[in-house]
Enzyme design. Structure first.
Site, PDB file in Angstrom:
ATOM      1  N   ALA A 120     -39.973-110.561  15.417  1.00  0.00           N
ATOM      2  CA  ALA A 120     -38.190-110.375  15.451  1.00  0.00           C
ATOM      3  C   ALA A 120     -37.493-109.781  16.102  1.00  0.00           C
ATOM      4  O   ALA A 120     -38.328-108.634  15.385  1.00  0.00           O
ATOM      5  CB  ALA A 120     -37.497-111.700  15.242  1.00  0.00           C
ATOM      6  N   LYS A 121     -37.183-108.716  16.819  1.00  0.00           N
ATOM      7  CA  LYS A 121     -35.627-107.549  16.250  1.00  0.00           C
ATOM      8  C   LYS A 121     -34.835-107.362  16.639  1.00  0.00           C
ATOM      9  O   LYS A 121     -33.950-108.624  17.334  1.00  0.00           O
ATOM     10  CB  LYS A 121     -36.816-106.339  17.406  1.00  0.00           C
TER      11      LYS A 121
END
Ligand code: GLU
Length: 431
Positions: A120-121
């Site tokens: 994720a980011k």
């Protein structure tokens, strides 16, 4: 079959196919590994679109009483192997394509070093230099509340990235905890030690860069002591890597940051430079060095070239000039696929970001585990465990590269995509 509502092309419909940005690079990298995935390639399209993409408005009252709106993102690329994991970036160039690509690289990175995480980011489009600490706190808290729907210790765990730090993680942890009504230290990593942070986390990415460099040095018959090193970026990653190389007897001859490039043939005094950067904010003006232009920097005849700043630094434009023996990617996505090919043809050995800079997320994993058990390890133990994981990941990747005669990057993607798609296949499509 009516395919008009069946978006099977390789890009999500909200990405401009003529200008796909960093996400286009990620998709190209996935395309390159597909021939090595065997029957799992049936599932490869799932990696070419993020599982979940959240765009949020972040309205904040500025110190002068006006209200400003910032754009925030959290993208969960894959959750097949565990909760999402990946940093939050505060930068004026943050955009959806970039956050998507960075989330994809987090999936690959975590899987390549065999951590039980998905990728994720997050990011907020903001120039932190234009804002007071109080304004940054308000942005952080509002952003955290907005993405609070999808983060959590067993859902998705943010961490520091470009322009975010332990204090910002403390505000994120506090905001999330206040909203749910109990303290949840495991919701973010990279926290201050006093709030359940881990010893060794701050310098883990730079340390991992150094450890993978020592493995690559063995493969290329290079001695670290006496080797020449050029580093782009002198922050958390580049600064720590430069220090560790310096302590191991290498000569860090050039450093390039947002204020300029400095060079000294006999090697820079890294402790003095660290002090200079602390007081002035950049490498420019360091007295015991000459200045140099960026084109000269990329063409330096060094053993190690370490891009440790932002993505897209080594492109078709400068890749042909690179004379380093080994490139160690401390940054995420510093090399475009075209530049990758040019350097490979010229015999440059590249240790890809998804292995080289995985030290940060690895110690984030240790932090998350320590928070769950509320039992904290010594720094020595953390550094030792980090080294074991980094060396194993490097060796396993290099074995796959040798078997198929492919680059380390493609090999890391093969290892990671295989793990992710195997998990996906076993879990199945539900509902
Ligand atoms: N932002 C770092 C990275 O790109 C660390 C991510 C994490 O610790 O979750 O790898």
């Amino acid at each position: 079959m009516n395919t008009s509502d069946n978006n099977s092309s390789s890009l999500p419909s909200w990405i401009d196919p003529h200008n796909p940005g960093p996400w286009g690079i990620f998709v190209q990298q996935i395309d390159r590994v597909t021939p090595y995935l065997g029957s799992l390639s049936r599932l490869v399209d799932t990696l070419k679109r993020p599982k979940r993409t959240l765009i949020v408005d972040v309205p904040v009252e500025l110190d002068n009483g006006t209200i400003a709106h910032f754009e925030g993102y959290r993208v969960q690329h894959s959750l097949a192997l565990g909760p999402g994991k990946g940093g939050v970036r505060f930068h004026p160039d943050v955009c959806l394509s970039e956050v998507m690509a960075l989330s994809g690289w987090m999936s690959i990175k975590s899987a390549a070093v065999n951590l039980p995480f998905g990728g994720a980011k997050g990011g907020v489009k903001i120039d932190v230099r234009q804002h007071s600490l109080k304004e940054i706190e308000r942005v952080t808290r509002r952003y955290t509340s907005e993405i609070g729907l999808i983060i959590g210790p067993d859902k998705d765990i943010p961490a520091p990235d470009v322009n975010t730090n332990p204090q910002i993680m403390a505000w994120m942890m506090d905001t999330y905890s206040m909203n749910i009504g109990s303290t949840a230290t495991g919701v973010v990593t990279g926290k201050p030690i006093a709030l359940g942070g881990s010893l060794g986390r701050a310098e883990a990415t730079g340390r991992g860069v150094f450890v993978t460099a020592t493995e690559a040095a063995k493969d290329c018959n290079i001695n670290i002591a006496g080797a020449k090193v050029a580093v782009q970026g002198f922050g958390n990653v580049g600064g720590t890597a430069a220090r560790l190389f310096h302590e191991a007897g290498a000569q860090v001859v050039a450093v390039y940051d947002h204020t300029g490039v400095i060079y000294r043939e006999q090697g820079l005094d890294i402790p003095a430079l660290t002090q200079h950067v602390k007081t002035t904010g950049g490498v420019a003006g360091f007295s015991a060095a000459d200045s140099m232009n960026p084109d000269e920097f990329w063409a330096l005849p060094v053993e190690f070239l370490i891009p440790a700043a932002l993505e897209g630094q080594i492109t078709e434009r400068n890749a042909g000039t690179v004379r380093a023996k080994i490139v160690i990617e401390g940054a995420n996505g510093p090399t475009t696929p075209q530049a990758d090919d040019i350097m490979r043809d010229n015999g440059v050995f590249i240790v890809p970001d998804v292995i080289a800079n995985a030290g940060g997320v690895t110690v984030s994993y240790f932090e998350w585990v320590q928070d769950f058990s509320s039992f904290f390890w010594s720094e020595e133990e953390i550094n030792q465990r980090l080294e074991v994981i980094m060396r194993q990941a490097y060796r396993a990747t290099s074995e796959v590269a040798r078997q198929h005669d492919i680059s380390l990057r493609t090999a890391a993607f093969v290892v990671a995509c295989t793990r992710m798609l195997q998990a996906h296949e076993l879990r199945g499509l539900y509902p």
